[in-house]
Scaffold this motif. Sequence first.
Motif, mmCIF file in Angstrom:
data_model
loop_
_atom_site.group_PDB
_atom_site.id
_atom_site.type_symbol
_atom_site.label_atom_id
_atom_site.label_comp_id
_atom_site.label_asym_id
_atom_site.label_seq_id
_atom_site.Cartn_x
_atom_site.Cartn_y
_atom_site.Cartn_z
ATOM 1 N N SER A 14 0.862 -1.179 0.000
ATOM 2 C CA SER A 14 0.000 0.000 0.000
ATOM 3 C C SER A 14 0.896 1.226 0.000
ATOM 4 N N LYS A 15 0.552 2.240 -0.788
ATOM 5 C CA LYS A 15 1.354 3.469 -0.730
ATOM 6 C C LYS A 15 0.741 4.487 0.215
ATOM 7 N N HIS A 16 -0.577 4.693 0.093
ATOM 8 C CA HIS A 16 -1.208 5.768 0.870
ATOM 9 C C HIS A 16 -2.177 5.247 1.939
ATOM 10 N N GLY A 17 -2.207 3.932 2.148
ATOM 11 C CA GLY A 17 -2.960 3.402 3.283
ATOM 12 C C GLY A 17 -4.302 2.764 2.972
ATOM 13 N N ALA A 18 -4.861 3.006 1.797
ATOM 14 C CA ALA A 18 -6.199 2.463 1.504
ATOM 15 C C ALA A 18 -6.167 0.933 1.437
ATOM 16 N N THR A 19 -5.124 0.385 0.828
ATOM 17 C CA THR A 19 -5.018 -1.079 0.697
ATOM 18 C C THR A 19 -4.700 -1.709 2.047
ATOM 19 N N PRO B 124 -9.742 1.193 -8.507
ATOM 20 C CA PRO B 124 -10.662 2.111 -9.165
ATOM 21 C C PRO B 124 -11.481 2.955 -8.189
ATOM 22 N N MET C 129 -12.269 -0.168 -14.520
ATOM 23 C CA MET C 129 -10.882 -0.304 -14.998
ATOM 24 C C MET C 129 -10.835 -0.827 -16.429
ATOM 25 N N VAL D 89 -3.098 -0.570 -6.993
ATOM 26 C CA VAL D 89 -2.750 -0.496 -8.422
ATOM 27 C C VAL D 89 -2.360 0.939 -8.761
ATOM 28 N N TYR D 90 -1.172 1.078 -9.347
ATOM 29 C CA TYR D 90 -0.711 2.390 -9.818
ATOM 30 C C TYR D 90 -0.330 2.249 -11.292
ATOM 31 N N ILE D 91 -1.041 3.011 -12.117
ATOM 32 C CA ILE D 91 -0.836 2.975 -13.575
ATOM 33 C C ILE D 91 -0.874 1.531 -14.081
ATOM 34 N N GLY D 92 -1.897 0.838 -13.664
ATOM 35 C CA GLY D 92 -2.137 -0.516 -14.160
ATOM 36 C C GLY D 92 -1.208 -1.585 -13.611
ATOM 37 N N ALA E 112 -9.355 4.245 -2.785
ATOM 38 C CA ALA E 112 -9.634 5.572 -2.232
ATOM 39 C C ALA E 112 -8.534 6.522 -2.674
HETATM 40 C C1 LIG Z 1 -0.678 8.186 -9.543
HETATM 41 C C2 LIG Z 1 -1.821 7.232 -9.370
HETATM 42 C C3 LIG Z 1 -2.062 6.260 -10.329
HETATM 43 C C4 LIG Z 1 -3.136 5.375 -10.173
HETATM 44 N N1 LIG Z 1 -3.361 4.429 -11.143
HETATM 45 C C5 LIG Z 1 -4.449 3.625 -11.030
HETATM 46 C C6 LIG Z 1 -4.756 2.675 -12.042
HETATM 47 O O1 LIG Z 1 -4.047 2.517 -13.035
HETATM 48 N N2 LIG Z 1 -5.873 1.925 -11.896
HETATM 49 C C7 LIG Z 1 -6.685 2.063 -10.793
HETATM 50 O O2 LIG Z 1 -7.707 1.413 -10.719
HETATM 51 N N3 LIG Z 1 -6.390 2.926 -9.797
HETATM 52 C C8 LIG Z 1 -5.299 3.702 -9.896
HETATM 53 N N4 LIG Z 1 -5.009 4.587 -8.893
HETATM 54 C C9 LIG Z 1 -5.856 4.624 -7.688
HETATM 55 C C10 LIG Z 1 -5.219 3.832 -6.541
HETATM 56 O O3 LIG Z 1 -5.032 2.500 -6.908
HETATM 57 C C11 LIG Z 1 -6.130 3.914 -5.332
HETATM 58 O O4 LIG Z 1 -6.089 5.224 -4.861
HETATM 59 C C12 LIG Z 1 -5.707 2.932 -4.255
HETATM 60 O O5 LIG Z 1 -6.766 2.751 -3.346
HETATM 61 C C13 LIG Z 1 -4.461 3.401 -3.528
HETATM 62 O O6 LIG Z 1 -4.117 2.475 -2.551
HETATM 63 P P1 LIG Z 1 -3.090 2.819 -1.384
HETATM 64 O O7 LIG Z 1 -3.696 3.968 -0.604
HETATM 65 O O8 LIG Z 1 -3.027 1.566 -0.590
HETATM 66 O O9 LIG Z 1 -1.784 3.176 -2.000
HETATM 67 C C14 LIG Z 1 -3.963 5.464 -9.027
HETATM 68 C C15 LIG Z 1 -3.684 6.434 -8.058
HETATM 69 C C16 LIG Z 1 -2.640 7.303 -8.213
HETATM 70 C C17 LIG Z 1 -2.371 8.335 -7.143
#
Ligand SMILES: Cc1cc2nc3c(=O)[nH]c(=O)nc-3n(C[C@H](O)[C@H](O)[C@H](O)COP(=O)(O)O)c2cc1C
Length: 175
Positions: free
Chosen positions: A11-16, A89, A99, A57-60, A126
């Motif tokens: 998780s990067k920002h905590g949602a996961t 998503p 997605m 998921v970040y950028i797929g 989130a």
């Molecule tokens: C830079 C960026 C890229 C993202 N790319 C995707 C993506 O490709 N597909 C998707 O469904 N969500 C994408 N997201 C949404 C994140 O997956 C979503 O906010 C997720 O809950 C973050 O989890 P985390 O808080 O555990 O890091 C993206 C978010 C950011 C900030």
Amino acid sequence: MNDRVLVAYASKHGATAEVAEKIGQALREAGLPTDVLTVNRVGDLTPYKAVVLGSAVYIGQWRKEAVAFLKANEKALAGRPVWLFSTGPTGKGDPVELMKGWHFPKALQPIADRIQPRDIAVFHGALDQKKLSLVEKWMVKNVKAPLGDFRVWEAVNSWAAVIADTLKKGAVSKG
Ligand SMILES: Cc1cc2nc3c(=O)[nH]c(=O)nc-3n(C[C@H](O)[C@H](O)[C@H](O)COP(=O)(O)O)c2cc1C
């Protein structure tokens, strides 16, 4: 003794992290001793009879530490019942439709084929503007991703309930 369940996440920002905690809580409430750990804190999988692994998921793509975990532990995972999930998503509606049919990172599919997970889930994510870097804010704006918390806890809980049922029934052999 390998009688515990592991919920490992990236998780990067905590949602996961919160989704992983929710799954762990549901498994514990179902009577299964469960550890919830970021992938970076997991050592040996020997104590675990089953593994739930999830990533934001970040950028797929899955986060790189989750990819590293999957690759490093492929053999151990292939020998245990495994469930995989992604969170991403934002917006309302079916997460896979949001997605555009994305279900799991393509590059990781061959590994998943060898591990044979019981299920691969996609959950809503989130986006909290306050937690995003400038670049992330720009990217999110660019793809017009809705801001806010779209996680559907009932979906997470019912997925966890199926995992608990499967493990409690002892239907845990692979293949
Ligand atoms: C830079 C960026 C890229 C993202 N790319 C995707 C993506 O490709 N597909 C998707 O469904 N969500 C994408 N997201 C949404 C994140 O997956 C979503 O906010 C997720 O809950 C973050 O989890 P985390 O808080 O555990 O890091 C993206 C978010 C950011 C900030």
